[in-house]
Design a protein around this motif. Structure first.
Motif, short mmCIF file in Angstrom:
data_model
loop_
_atom_site.label_atom_id
_atom_site.label_comp_id
_atom_site.label_asym_id
_atom_site.label_seq_id
_atom_site.Cartn_x
_atom_site.Cartn_y
_atom_site.Cartn_z
N GLU A 1 44.51 36.65 38.75
CA GLU A 1 44.85 37.20 37.44
C GLU A 1 44.18 38.55 37.25
N ARG B 1 49.48 37.39 35.96
CA ARG B 1 49.07 36.15 36.64
C ARG B 1 49.94 35.92 37.87
N ARG C 1 35.15 34.60 43.09
CA ARG C 1 36.32 35.01 43.86
C ARG C 1 37.48 35.30 42.92
N ARG C 2 38.40 36.14 43.36
CA ARG C 2 39.53 36.49 42.52
C ARG C 2 40.43 35.27 42.31
N ASN C 3 40.89 35.12 41.09
CA ASN C 3 41.70 33.94 40.76
C ASN C 3 43.19 34.25 40.61
N ASN D 1 36.91 33.82 39.47
CA ASN D 1 36.65 32.44 39.08
C ASN D 1 35.15 32.17 39.05
N ARG E 1 43.60 25.31 36.73
CA ARG E 1 45.04 25.30 36.50
C ARG E 1 45.52 23.86 36.31
N TRP F 1 45.61 37.32 46.22
CA TRP F 1 44.15 37.42 46.03
C TRP F 1 43.60 38.75 46.56
N GLN G 1 40.50 25.12 40.09
CA GLN G 1 40.75 26.51 39.71
C GLN G 1 41.07 26.65 38.23
#
Length: 740
Positions: A267, A229, A263-265, A259, A490, A233, A488
Motif C-alpha cells: 500500500e 493498494r 516490510r512493505r505491505n 507492516n 487482511r 512489494w 498481514q
C-alpha cells in the motif's frame, strides 16, 4: 507558455472505450487524434488534421463504434500511436514555421485527453511525448475566466459555450472534427471584440516526480490524498508516480506503507497538488501496474502525515540533498561500519558525500537494527548498487532495494518509537485470583451457539455479512460478529458469529449454507465458542479437529489462556506467552495467596499488541477493538507463586524451563538455528548450567533471535558480558545486556 505563445493547437482525442467525462477511466487505448492550428496574432486558422490510431487491441465498445463511426477494419490500416505522434509533431512544427511563429500551446476542451489518456498510455508503452503535451490550456476554464457569469466549469459544454456567445452549433457529424471546429470558433470569438481574451491559465504536467521530506507540522489537505493498494512489494515511489503519470504529485508526496515487521505491505499514500488531480486519480481505480490491478481509495491528510511525516533532524539533514536516488539496505551485520558498507558497494556505485550519504537505523538505546539507507547521485550508480542484492558482507547476505524519503521517515519513526523496558511507566499490579474475561471475547464453552462463515469474498464487510444473514440478523448477540484476519491484517475469508442460542445457530447453518455473496458461495457451519476462540487466537479449525497455535516450547498458547480465564482452579506454571520486548527486565510477581494463579502480568499497554501474531479482530456492532494486551511470564522458581504451581502440577515442578535464580543476561541477535548447546559453548568457563538457558520462541515455533541466560552470581554475569560482548556467535555478532 500560452500568454507568450503565437499559436494555439486545438486538440481532441478519443479512445476505444469510454469518452466524454469518462475518458481514460477504463484504460482503453487512443484510436483518434484531431487537431487544428489557430494563429493568435492574425486570427487565422490552419488545416484540420484527423489521424486514426491503431491500438494494440482491436476491440471497440459498441458505444465507441457508434460515436466515432470507426470499425476494427479502419484501425487495422492505421498507424500506431508513436507514428501518429510523430505525424502530429511534424505537422505542427511545419505549420508554425510557415506562419512565421515561434511557439504554440495545446488547447483542449477537457484535461482528460492529456492527463488520463495520452500520458498514461505513453508511459505504459515507454513512448517519449513531444514537449507540447506537457503544457496546455483548458478551453472551459479560459471561457469561464472570460465570461464569469457563465455556468461553472464542470457544467460547461461546447454547445452551452457557443450558445452563451451567440454562435450556432457546428453541423459536422464526424466525431473529433465537430469538437475541434467548435473549439476553434469559440476561441476566435473570445479573442475578438468585445472579449479580447488573453490566454493565461496554463496547466502543466510534471516531467518527473520530485522526492522530498514532509514535516509532521505541515498541513495536508485531506482532499488531496489517496491510498493505493495492491502494489508490487518492490515498487518504488517513481513506479507509483509512473502509474499516476499525467497527474501532478506533490513534492515528496508518495509514502510507502510498512507492516509491523518493517516490510512493505503493498500500500502507499499519495498526495497530489490539489483536489482536482486527486479526483482524477480516483478514476484510476483498478487500473493496472504490470499484470496487477491497483485499488485506489480516498485517504486523509492525517493518515499521510502518520506515514510520511517526520521530526528527526538527522533524517531531515540526510534527505536535504535533493534529486538523490535512495536505496535501502537490510540485513547488515550489527558491527558493520560506514567504511565496510562503502567498500561493499564498491567504486562503481559511489555514495553521495561518502559516509555522510549513509544513514544507519538504530533503536533508541543506540543498538543497530541491521538497516541502512544510502544516497546515490544518479540512477546509474543506484543500478550498480542494486546488482549487489543478496551478496555477502561479513557472513550475512544483504538485501538492497529502492526506497523513498517517506519510507526513511517511516522506518526511523518506527524504530525510534520502540519502547525500552527501562522507560515503561510503572503501573500498580493488583493480584487477582482469576483474570477477568476480556469483554470482546466470550468465555470458552462447548455450547454450539456460534456459526463459522468460510469462503467470504475478501472485500466483504460487516454490512455484507448482515445482508447475507437476512432475517437471522436479529438473533446475533451484541458484539457477536468477528472477522478473522491473517498476519498481514487482511481478511482471511472467514468470520465467526455468536448467536443467541444453539437452536438459532443450527437454523442459520441450515438456511444460509452455500448461499451466494458477491458471486461466491459461502459455507456456514455450526460450532462452539471454544472452537471460535481457538481460531481467533491463532489456531486452526479443520476437518481433522482443532489445532492450537504452534510453539516448540511447552508454553501457554492464547486459546489455553482464554480457556483458563473462567475456571479458577486452572494453574499456569510453565513458560507463558513471551514477548521479547517485555523480558529484559521482568517485574517481580505480586504477592499472591494460596488460591492465586502462578502468574505475574503487565497491565494493558496499547503498543504491546503490535508484536502479537493473532488472527483476531472484532467489528460488530462497535468499532474495531484489539485483543487483550496483557502479556505473561511465569513466576521464578522459589517464589510463592511457583510453589502454588508446583503443588498444582507436580510433574512440571522439577522441569521448569525458566532460568534459575542469579544474575540474568539477555542475548539479542542470535541466529535463528541457535540451540542451548551453542549458548553453553559460547559461555564455556562461566559456570553456566543447561537449566539456566532459556531461548525465546515466536508463535511460529522458531527462535526469536533472543535468549535469557542466568549466571550463578552478578559478578560472573558482569565478567561474561564484558569479555564476550565482542566475540562473534558462530559468525554473527550478538548483544549482551545485564538485566539485574
Amino acid at each position: 507558455m500560452a500568454s507568450h505563445s503565437d499559436t494555439l493547437v486545438v486538440f481532441f482525442g478519443a479512445t476505444a472505450g469510454a469518452n466524454g467525462d469518462k475518458l481514460g477511466s477504463d484504460e482503453r487505448e487512443i484510436i483518434l487524434l484531431v487537431w487544428q492550428i489557430v494563429d493568435l496574432r492574425d486570427k487565422k486558422v490552419g488545416e484540420l488534421h484527423r489521424c486514426v490510431v491503431k491500438p494494440d487491441t482491436l476491440d471497440l465498445t459498441e458505444q465507441c463504434k457508434e460515436e466515432t463511426g470507426l470499425t476494427p477494419d479502419d484501425l487495422l490500416e492505421a498507424e500506431p500511436l508513436d507514428k501518429a505522434l510523430q505525424q502530429f509533431q511534424q505537422s505542427v512544427s511545419s505549420e508554425v514555421k510557415c506562419l512565421g511563429r515561434s511557439s504554440c500551446t495545446l488547447c483542449v476542451n477537457s484535461p482528460l485527453v492529456i492527463r488520463q489518456a495520452l500520458h498514461p498510455e505513453a508511459s505504459k508503452k515507454n513512448l517519449v511525448l513531444p514537449e507540447n503535451f506537457f503544457s496546455f490550456v483548458d478551453a472551459r476554464k479560459e471561457f469561464q475566466k472570460c465570461c464569469p457569469n457563465a455556468d461553472p466549469v464542470q457544467k460547461l459544454t461546447l454547445a452551452s459555450m457557443l450558445e452563451y456567445v451567440g454562435l450556432p452549433a457546428v453541423s459536422e457529424q464526424q466525431m473529433g472534427v465537430r469538437e475541434v471546429r467548435s473549439m476553434v470558433q469559440l476561441m476566435l470569438c473570445i479573442l475578438a471584440e468585445p472579449y479580447n481574451h488573453k490566454f493565461s491559465c496554463v496547466e502543466t504536467v510534471k516531467y518527473k516526480f520530485d522526492s522530498g521530506t514532509c514535516s509532521k507540522a505541515e498541513p495536508v489537505d485531506s482532499e488531496t490524498v489517496i491510498r493505493a493498494r495492491g502494489l508490487p512489494w518492490q515498487s518504488s515511489d517513481q513506479d507509483i508516480a509512473r502509474f499516476f503519470k499525467g497527474l501532478n504529485i506533490a513534492k515528496g508526496g508518495v509514502a510507502l506503507c510498512l507492516n509491523a515487521q518493517g516490510r512493505r505491505n503493498g500500500e502507499a499514500l499519495v498526495r497530489f497538488i490539489n483536489s482536482e488531480h486527486r479526483d482524477l486519480a480516483l478514476e484510476r481505480h483498478k487500473h493496472h501496474m504490470g499484470s496487477r490491478y491497483i485499488e485506489v481509495y480516498k485517504a486523509t491528510g492525517e493518515e499521510f502525515l502518520k506515514i510520511a511525516g517526520g521530526t528527526s533532524n538527522e533524517v531531515a539533514q540526510f534527505l536535504s540533498k535533493e534529486n538523490q536516488v535512495i536505496i535501502r539496505m537490510r540485513g547488515l551485520p550489527f558491527t558493520a561500519t560506514p567504511q565496510e558498507v562503502l567498500s561493499f558497494l564498491g567504486p562503481e556505485s559511489p555514495v553521495t558525500d561518502g559516509a555522510e550519504g549513509l544513514l544507519f537505523v538504530k533503536y533508541p538505546d543506540g543498538r543497530p537494527t541491521g538497516d541502512a539507507f544510502v544516497l546515490f547521485s544518479c540512477e546509474e550508480y543506484a543500478q550498480n548498487a542494486l546488482k549487489k542484492h543478496k551478496q555477502i558482507l561479513g557472513k550475512r547476505y544483504i538485501e538492497l532495494f529502492r526506497s523513498t524519503a517517506a519510507e526513511v521517515q517511516q522506518v526511523l519513526n518506527r524504530y525510534m518509537s520502540t519502547p525500552l523496558i527501562a522507560t515503561l511507566p510503572p503501573s500498580p499490579i493488583v493480584p487477582v485470583p482469576v483474570l477477568a474475561t476480556p469483554p470482546f471475547l466470550p468465555a470458552a464453552s462447548s455450547t454450539r451457539d456460534c456459526v463459522r462463515l468460510r469462503g467470504l469474498p475478501y472485500t466483504a464487510g460487516i454490512e455484507d455479512i448482515l445482508e447475507f444473514m437476512g432475517e437471522h440478523t436479529v438473533d446475533i448477540k451484541p458484539h457477536g460478529v468477528h472477522m478473522v484476519l491473517n498476519q498481514q491484517g487482511r481478511p482471511s475469508g472467514d468470520a465467526f458469529i455468536q448467536m443467541k442460542s444453539p437452536d438459532k445457530a443450527f437454523m442459520v447453518s441450515q438456511k444460509c449454507h452455500k448461499k451466494t455473496m458477491k458471486d461466491r458461495y459461502v459455507e456456514v457451519f455450526q460450532c462452539s465458542t471454544e472452537e471460535m476462540s481457538i481460531v481467533l487466537m491463532g489456531g486452526t479449525l479443520n476437518r481433522s479437529g482443532l489445532s492450537p497455535p504452534p510453539c516448540k516450547l511447552p508454553c501457554l498458547s492464547p486459546p489455553t489462556a482464554y480457556a483458563a480465564f473462567p475456571t479458577p482452579p486452572a494453574m499456569l506454571s510453565e513458560a507463558a506467552l513471551y514477548q521479547p520486548p517485555l523480558l529484559a527486565a521482568p517485574r517481580p510477581p505480586p504477592t499472591t495467596h494460596a488460591h492465586s494463579p502462578a502468574l505475574a502480568y503487565y497491565p494493558p499497554q496499547p503498543h504491546l499488541y503490535m508484536n502479537m501474531n493473532m488472527n483476531y479482530t472484532a467489528y460488530y456492532p462497535s468499532p474495531p477493538v484489539s485483543p487483550s494486551t496483557v502479556s505473561y511470564f511465569a513466576a521464578p522458581p522459589g517464589s510463592m507463586a511457583a510453589a502454588v504451581a508446583a503443588q498444582s502440577h507436580p510433574a512440571a515442578a522439577g522441569t521448569s524451563m525458566l532460568p534459575q535464580p542469579g544474575a540474568l543476561v539477555r542475548m539479542q541477535g542470535l541466529p535463528y538455528n541457535a540451540g542451548v548447546k551453542d549458548i553453553l559453548s559460547f559461555f564455556q568457563g562461566y559456570q553456566l548450567q543447561p537449566d539456566g538457558v532459556l531461548i525465546l520462541y515466536n508463535f511460529s515455533g522458531q527462535c526469536g533471535g533472543e535468549a535469557l541466560v542466568t549466571f550463578p552470581s552478578e559478578e560472573i554475569a558482569r565478567r561474561a558480558v564484558a569479555e564476550r560482548s565482542n566475540h562473534p556467535f558462530y559468525g554473527q555478532q550478538v548483544h549482551l545486556l545485564l538485566c539485574n
